[in-house]
Design a protein around this motif. Structure first.
Motif, PDB file in Angstrom:
ATOM      1  N   TRP A 179       0.842  -1.207   0.000  1.00  0.00           N
ATOM      2  CA  TRP A 179       0.000   0.000   0.000  1.00  0.00           C
ATOM      3  C   TRP A 179       0.879   1.259   0.000  1.00  0.00           C
ATOM      4  CZ3 TRP A 179      -4.834  -0.449   3.701  1.00  0.00           C
ATOM      5  CH2 TRP A 179      -5.644  -1.522   3.273  1.00  0.00           C
ATOM      6  N   LEU A 180       1.950   1.218   0.802  1.00  0.00           N
ATOM      7  CA  LEU A 180       2.873   2.365   0.795  1.00  0.00           C
ATOM      8  C   LEU A 180       3.396   2.612  -0.614  1.00  0.00           C
ATOM      9  CD1 LEU A 180       5.035   1.677   4.009  1.00  0.00           C
ATOM     10  CD2 LEU A 180       3.373   3.515   3.736  1.00  0.00           C
ATOM     11  N   GLN A 181       3.834   1.523  -1.258  1.00  0.00           N
ATOM     12  CA  GLN A 181       4.409   1.650  -2.602  1.00  0.00           C
ATOM     13  C   GLN A 181       3.373   2.129  -3.601  1.00  0.00           C
ATOM     14  OE1 GLN A 181       5.874  -2.389  -2.910  1.00  0.00           O
ATOM     15  NE2 GLN A 181       7.895  -1.849  -2.085  1.00  0.00           N
ATOM     16  N   LYS A 182       2.172   1.621  -3.516  1.00  0.00           N
ATOM     17  CA  LYS A 182       1.143   1.996  -4.475  1.00  0.00           C
ATOM     18  C   LYS A 182       0.794   3.479  -4.381  1.00  0.00           C
ATOM     19  CE  LYS A 182      -3.468   0.933  -6.135  1.00  0.00           C
ATOM     20  NZ  LYS A 182      -4.657   0.067  -6.023  1.00  0.00           N
ATOM     21  N   LEU A 183       0.797   4.008  -3.142  1.00  0.00           N
ATOM     22  CA  LEU A 183       0.424   5.410  -2.954  1.00  0.00           C
ATOM     23  C   LEU A 183       1.645   6.336  -2.932  1.00  0.00           C
ATOM     24  CD1 LEU A 183      -2.379   5.045  -0.224  1.00  0.00           C
ATOM     25  CD2 LEU A 183      -2.631   5.159  -2.716  1.00  0.00           C
ATOM     26  N   GLY A 184       2.828   5.776  -3.151  1.00  0.00           N
ATOM     27  CA  GLY A 184       4.035   6.599  -3.189  1.00  0.00           C
ATOM     28  C   GLY A 184       4.395   7.191  -1.841  1.00  0.00           C
ATOM     29  N   LEU A 185       4.190   6.436  -0.784  1.00  0.00           N
ATOM     30  CA  LEU A 185       4.437   6.921   0.576  1.00  0.00           C
ATOM     31  C   LEU A 185       5.670   6.252   1.176  1.00  0.00           C
ATOM     32  CD1 LEU A 185       0.736   6.671   1.821  1.00  0.00           C
ATOM     33  CD2 LEU A 185       1.942   8.778   1.189  1.00  0.00           C
ATOM     34  N   GLU A 186       6.304   6.948   2.097  1.00  0.00           N
ATOM     35  CA  GLU A 186       7.441   6.404   2.825  1.00  0.00           C
ATOM     36  C   GLU A 186       6.958   5.817   4.149  1.00  0.00           C
ATOM     37  OE1 GLU A 186      10.553   6.353   1.713  1.00  0.00           O
ATOM     38  OE2 GLU A 186      10.027   7.400  -0.151  1.00  0.00           O
ATOM     39  N   VAL A 187       7.770   4.942   4.710  1.00  0.00           N
ATOM     40  CA  VAL A 187       7.494   4.464   6.067  1.00  0.00           C
ATOM     41  C   VAL A 187       7.483   5.668   7.004  1.00  0.00           C
ATOM     42  CG1 VAL A 187       8.386   3.118   8.004  1.00  0.00           C
ATOM     43  CG2 VAL A 187       8.484   2.182   5.685  1.00  0.00           C
ATOM     44  N   PRO A 188       6.436   5.867   7.807  1.00  0.00           N
ATOM     45  CA  PRO A 188       6.370   7.060   8.659  1.00  0.00           C
ATOM     46  C   PRO A 188       7.480   7.088   9.702  1.00  0.00           C
ATOM     47  CG  PRO A 188       4.635   5.493   9.224  1.00  0.00           C
ATOM     48  CD  PRO A 188       5.257   5.005   7.959  1.00  0.00           C
ATOM     49  N   LYS A 189       8.119   8.249   9.805  1.00  0.00           N
ATOM     50  CA  LYS A 189       9.215   8.408  10.765  1.00  0.00           C
ATOM     51  C   LYS A 189       8.742   9.074  12.061  1.00  0.00           C
ATOM     52  CE  LYS A 189      12.339   6.843   7.899  1.00  0.00           C
ATOM     53  NZ  LYS A 189      12.904   5.469   8.120  1.00  0.00           N
ATOM     54  N   THR A 190       7.673   9.840  11.981  1.00  0.00           N
ATOM     55  CA  THR A 190       7.157  10.550  13.152  1.00  0.00           C
ATOM     56  C   THR A 190       5.660  10.262  13.282  1.00  0.00           C
ATOM     57  OG1 THR A 190       6.516  12.551  11.957  1.00  0.00           O
ATOM     58  CG2 THR A 190       8.808  12.414  12.710  1.00  0.00           C
ATOM     59  N   THR A 191       5.104  10.646  14.420  1.00  0.00           N
ATOM     60  CA  THR A 191       3.659  10.441  14.574  1.00  0.00           C
ATOM     61  C   THR A 191       2.872  11.361  13.642  1.00  0.00           C
ATOM     62  OG1 THR A 191       3.795  11.914  16.523  1.00  0.00           O
ATOM     63  CG2 THR A 191       3.709   9.535  16.930  1.00  0.00           C
TER      64      THR A 191
END
Length: 543
Positions: A179-191
């Motif tokens: 899902w991260l890859q599909k939406l072009g998102l990074e693993v969250p680093k902060t809240t």
């Protein structure tokens, strides 16, 4: 206020680790042999055994089955087993002690209850007994001084037997990597990053079915606990060298949860999902983006991967570091690396025989049998030098899946590479290879002291409150928990600031200030000798 259960952190991961661990042999048979096969020549002792209702009828009962028979045939004593309902253990034990019929050897995970027995003078000191009658446990004590440190009570005497499990993961926060890859998102680093990802998972159709039918996050059970860890919302924290009752972290965590609820980013029935099963099924079925798993680096995590992949061959899940919150970056609950589990009844008639029996129980060959079964019948040595199961899953489940409570003195961390769940996986199988990589990712994420657990130590190493103060906590906790949950689900009609003020009022009116003062005083007097999280990270990692 949240409820922490040290026992819960022990459950699946400990037992599964122990099952795997017990399979590895150094080749040295240190088992204490029975004094002949004639039961008449053996002393008779008694012990408790948890009853979880998991023994198949054809195997007998938890008090009489193939493994109790094996113990009595091979051990140095004839043991009478008394079943203790796992989730009502204290009520049963109280009844047994009150009637004078409590067994000689008591197995109990709950530190508070063992301390209660000590305060009631129901326990027998072990120092002299071990010095005179033990060889195997005596050696383990010498090799692992932490066992004596933790098992010693305020009078300076040793009262508890324990085991070394090593440092390993427990709670694991998984995210749908595809899902991260599909939406072009990074693993969250902060809240703050986490909130953005959760919002995208909920609103941007990550499963691509053209429907708004996904949730980014969950707040039920372990995922809720993991969320509290991000904000270090653990009730008591150390500030400027003093242990204080913290309210600011509770406020921050509650505001985060309320925001997700108000914006429809989580299932609004999360309070009814008390064991997280609904969220688990949503994660497996591709309707949830993040999910926290108890024992996530062991069998429970592998089972979720298998089920999710079966539903969707393209799905991927990875464990992530907990995002950094306003009070720092922390890790979720990890396995308690040193666990005390057994005591001797002060009225035991033959304590020397009990100690010799403990030597038999802690022996590697005994625990190997009680976890993996009989060599040549249930397992053989595999290509990696560790036990390889040679019976089918049905037989394994019928004969071995319920023996975890016979392993409460299993020193898995001392048994090398075969002590890990990873040693049971076959890297030639793609899915198992993938999970081996997940295990390594989880260890890297959660076993680094630079990102410690949020609590000051494992709940099992916290002190036990005096009875009158414990009553204050019990009476206030439910009302305070209900107050905070009400703020999360009540929209604008009940704000977090008001809920916090109400919770504080409940605490103070209940006498909570006395509890806070007691903990502050305990920490000031014991911080240099208690087993705190800094000590946990000094323990060897479970391989």
């Amino acid at each position: 206020m949240k409820t922490k259960s040290g026992v819960m952190t022990v459950t699946a991961t400990v037992l599964l680790t122990a099952l795997a661990a017990a399979g590895c042999s150094t080749g040295k048979d240190d088992q204490v042999k029975g004094e002949g096969k004639d039961p008449a020549k053996k002393p008779v002792i008694s012990q408790t055994i948890y009853d979880r209702g998991t023994v198949p009828p054809e195997e007998g009962t938890i008090e009489k089955n193939r493994w109790t028979d094996w113990i009595n045939e091979n051990g140095p004593a004839t043991v009478k087993f008394t079943a203790i309902p796992r989730w009502e253990s204290q009520a049963k034990l109280n009844t047994l002690f009150a009637s004078g019929s409590a067994p000689d050897l008591i197995f109990e995970f709950d530190t508070g209850y063992r301390n209660q027995l000590y305060n009631q003078k129901q326990l027998m000191p072990l120092d002299d007994l071990i010095a005179k009658h033990s060889t195997v446990y005596k050696k383990l004590l010498e090799e692992n001084p932490v066992l004596k440190k933790i098992g010693t009570k305020p009078d300076g005497k040793l009262y508890e037997f324990g085991r070394i499990l090593g440092l390993s993961t427990n709670h694991v926060l998984y995210v749908r990597q595809d899902w991260l890859q599909k939406l072009g998102l990074e693993v969250p680093k902060t809240t703050d990053d986490l909130y953005k990802v959760i919002k995208a998972f909920t609103e941007q159709d990550p499963d691509g079915n053209g429907k708004k039918d996904t949730y980014g996050y969950s707040l039920s059970f372990v995922t809720g606990m993991v969320t509290d860890a991000m904000f270090q919302n653990v009730t008591r924290v150390v500030e400027n060298g003093t242990l204080i009752h913290d309210w600011e972290r509770l406020k921050a965590a509650t505001e985060f949860k309320k925001r997700m609820y108000d914006e429809g980013l989580i299932d609004k029935d999360f309070l009814a999902d008390k064991n997280g099963e609904k969220a688990k099924q949503d994660f497996i079925n591709g309707k949830l983006g993040f999910y926290g798993v108890n024992g996530g680096g062991g069998t429970p995590g592998m089972q979720i991967l298998e089920a999710m992949r079966k539903n969707n061959p393209e799905s991927k899940m990875i464990p992530i570091e907990l995002p950094k919150g306003p009070f720092g970056q922390f890790s979720p609950v990890i396995q308690n690396p040193v666990q005390m589990t057994a005591v001797i009844n002060a009225t035991a008639k033959d304590p020397a025989a009990v100690v010799k029996y403990v030597d038999f129980l802690v022996s590697e060959s005994t625990q190997k049998t009680l976890s993996k079964g009989l060599e040549g019948t249930h397992w053989k040595t595999g290509a990696n030098g560790c036990p390889e199961v040679i019976v089918d899953k049905d037989r394994q489940k019928k004969e071995l899946s319920w023996t975890g409570d016979f392993q409460m003195l299993n020193f898995s961390a001392t048994w090398g590479k075969c002590s890990s769940y990873a040693s049971t996986l076959d890297p030639s199988k793609p899915l198992e290879k993938e999970f081996l990589e997940i295990i390594d990712m989880a260890k890297k994420a959660y076993l680094d002291p630079a990102r410690p657990i949020a609590e000051i130590t494992s709940g099992e190493h916290m002190p036990t409150l005096p009875q009158d103060l414990q009553l204050i906590v019990t009476n206030a906790t439910k009302t305070m928990t209900d107050t905070i949950n009400k703020a999360i689900v009540s929209g604008s009609s009940y704000k977090v600031d008001q809920a916090l003020a109400d919770a504080k009022s409940t605490w103070e009116k209940s006498g909570g200030k006395q509890v806070d003062e007691w903990y502050t005083k305990w920490y000031a007097e014991n911080k240099d000798k208690a087993f705190l999280k800094e000590d946990m990270y000094k323990m060897p990692k479970s391989q």
